[in-house]
Design a protein around this motif. Structure first.
Motif, PDB file in Angstrom:
ATOM      1  N   ALA A   1       0.832  -1.201   0.000  1.00 30.99           N
ATOM      2  CA  ALA A   1       0.000   0.000   0.000  1.00 30.99           C
ATOM      3  C   ALA A   1       0.869   1.255   0.000  1.00 30.99           C
ATOM      4  O   ALA A   1       0.584   2.215  -0.720  1.00 30.99           O
ATOM      5  N   ASN A   2       1.917   1.261   0.793  1.00 29.66           N
ATOM      6  CA  ASN A   2       2.827   2.410   0.826  1.00 29.66           C
ATOM      7  C   ASN A   2       3.516   2.605  -0.519  1.00 29.66           C
ATOM      8  O   ASN A   2       3.682   3.742  -0.976  1.00 29.66           O
ATOM      9  N   GLU A   3       3.906   1.515  -1.151  1.00 26.68           N
ATOM     10  CA  GLU A   3       4.548   1.598  -2.463  1.00 26.68           C
ATOM     11  C   GLU A   3       3.576   2.147  -3.502  1.00 26.68           C
ATOM     12  O   GLU A   3       3.939   3.007  -4.308  1.00 26.68           O
ATOM     13  N   LYS A   4       2.340   1.676  -3.486  1.00 30.98           N
ATOM     14  CA  LYS A   4       1.335   2.165  -4.442  1.00 30.98           C
ATOM     15  C   LYS A   4       1.032   3.641  -4.203  1.00 30.98           C
ATOM     16  O   LYS A   4       0.856   4.405  -5.156  1.00 30.98           O
ATOM     17  N   GLN A   5       0.985   4.054  -2.946  1.00 27.65           N
ATOM     18  CA  GLN A   5       0.747   5.464  -2.632  1.00 27.65           C
ATOM     19  C   GLN A   5       1.914   6.312  -3.117  1.00 27.65           C
ATOM     20  O   GLN A   5       1.722   7.394  -3.656  1.00 27.65           O
ATOM     21  N   ARG A   6       3.145   5.809  -2.978  1.00 31.49           N
ATOM     22  CA  ARG A   6       4.323   6.538  -3.466  1.00 31.49           C
ATOM     23  C   ARG A   6       4.265   6.695  -4.989  1.00 31.49           C
ATOM     24  O   ARG A   6       4.527   7.774  -5.524  1.00 31.49           O
ATOM     25  N   ILE A   7       3.871   5.641  -5.694  1.00 34.66           N
ATOM     26  CA  ILE A   7       3.750   5.699  -7.148  1.00 34.66           C
ATOM     27  C   ILE A   7       2.673   6.709  -7.549  1.00 34.66           C
ATOM     28  O   ILE A   7       2.869   7.514  -8.471  1.00 34.66           O
ATOM     29  N   PHE A   8       1.542   6.677  -6.851  1.00 27.96           N
ATOM     30  CA  PHE A   8       0.452   7.622  -7.115  1.00 27.96           C
ATOM     31  C   PHE A   8       0.929   9.056  -6.902  1.00 27.96           C
ATOM     32  O   PHE A   8       0.688   9.943  -7.735  1.00 27.96           O
TER      33      PHE A   8
ATOM     34  N   GLY B   1      -0.787   6.872   9.763  1.00 29.14           N
ATOM     35  CA  GLY B   1      -1.446   6.622  11.045  1.00 29.14           C
ATOM     36  C   GLY B   1      -1.548   5.144  11.365  1.00 29.14           C
ATOM     37  O   GLY B   1      -1.296   4.724  12.489  1.00 29.14           O
ATOM     38  N   TYR B   2      -1.914   4.359  10.378  1.00 27.74           N
ATOM     39  CA  TYR B   2      -2.036   2.920  10.591  1.00 27.74           C
ATOM     40  C   TYR B   2      -0.686   2.321  10.956  1.00 27.74           C
ATOM     41  O   TYR B   2      -0.571   1.533  11.890  1.00 27.74           O
ATOM     42  N   SER B   3       0.344   2.727  10.219  1.00 29.19           N
ATOM     43  CA  SER B   3       1.694   2.212  10.484  1.00 29.19           C
ATOM     44  C   SER B   3       2.179   2.617  11.868  1.00 29.19           C
ATOM     45  O   SER B   3       2.767   1.803  12.596  1.00 29.19           O
TER      46      SER B   3
ATOM     47  N   GLU C   1      -6.781   3.438  18.759  1.00 31.84           N
ATOM     48  CA  GLU C   1      -7.533   4.631  18.353  1.00 31.84           C
ATOM     49  C   GLU C   1      -6.947   5.208  17.061  1.00 31.84           C
ATOM     50  O   GLU C   1      -7.688   5.623  16.158  1.00 31.84           O
ATOM     51  N   LEU C   2      -5.641   5.231  16.963  1.00 28.51           N
ATOM     52  CA  LEU C   2      -4.978   5.719  15.758  1.00 28.51           C
ATOM     53  C   LEU C   2      -5.287   4.798  14.572  1.00 28.51           C
ATOM     54  O   LEU C   2      -5.554   5.269  13.461  1.00 28.51           O
ATOM     55  N   ILE C   3      -5.299   3.518  14.810  1.00 25.92           N
ATOM     56  CA  ILE C   3      -5.643   2.564  13.754  1.00 25.92           C
ATOM     57  C   ILE C   3      -7.088   2.775  13.306  1.00 25.92           C
ATOM     58  O   ILE C   3      -7.379   2.794  12.112  1.00 25.92           O
TER      59      ILE C   3
END
Length: 90
Positions: free
Chosen positions: A9-16, A48-50, A58-60
């Motif tokens: 997910a982090n990689e896809k967000q970086r690509i986006f 936040g999830y990480s 609560e953060l999750i």
């Protein structure tokens, strides 16, 4: 397994994010703002999830709510793109 999905997910967000930077010259101000809001929201949710993983429920939870809000944001971007392309005229 969750760590692998989070990494993906982090990689896809970086690509986006990189795509938006490279293509923003072709976007109207409205589209740039709407795409930017989606990018920011997704980044906030992933961060936040990480950060909360295994420690701060609560953060999750708030990160999951942020992801849930993304559906509406993406729908708005989709509508704006269709308007920009005069989709209704096709």
């Amino acid at each position: 397994m969750a760590g692998i999905y989070l990494d993906d997910a982090n990689e896809k967000q970086r690509i986006f994010h990189t795509y938006l930077i490279g293509h923003r010259i072709f976007m109207t101000d409205e589209l740039r703002k709407e795409f930017g809001a989606v990018d920011q929201s997704l980044s906030t949710a992933l961060t936040g999830y990480s950060a909360g993983k295994g420690k701060d429920w609560e953060l999750i939870r708030s990160s999951q709510e942020e992801v849930n809000r993304l559906k509406d944001m993406v729908d708005e971007v989709e509508q704006a793109v269709q308007e920009r392309l005069h989709y209704e005229d096709a």
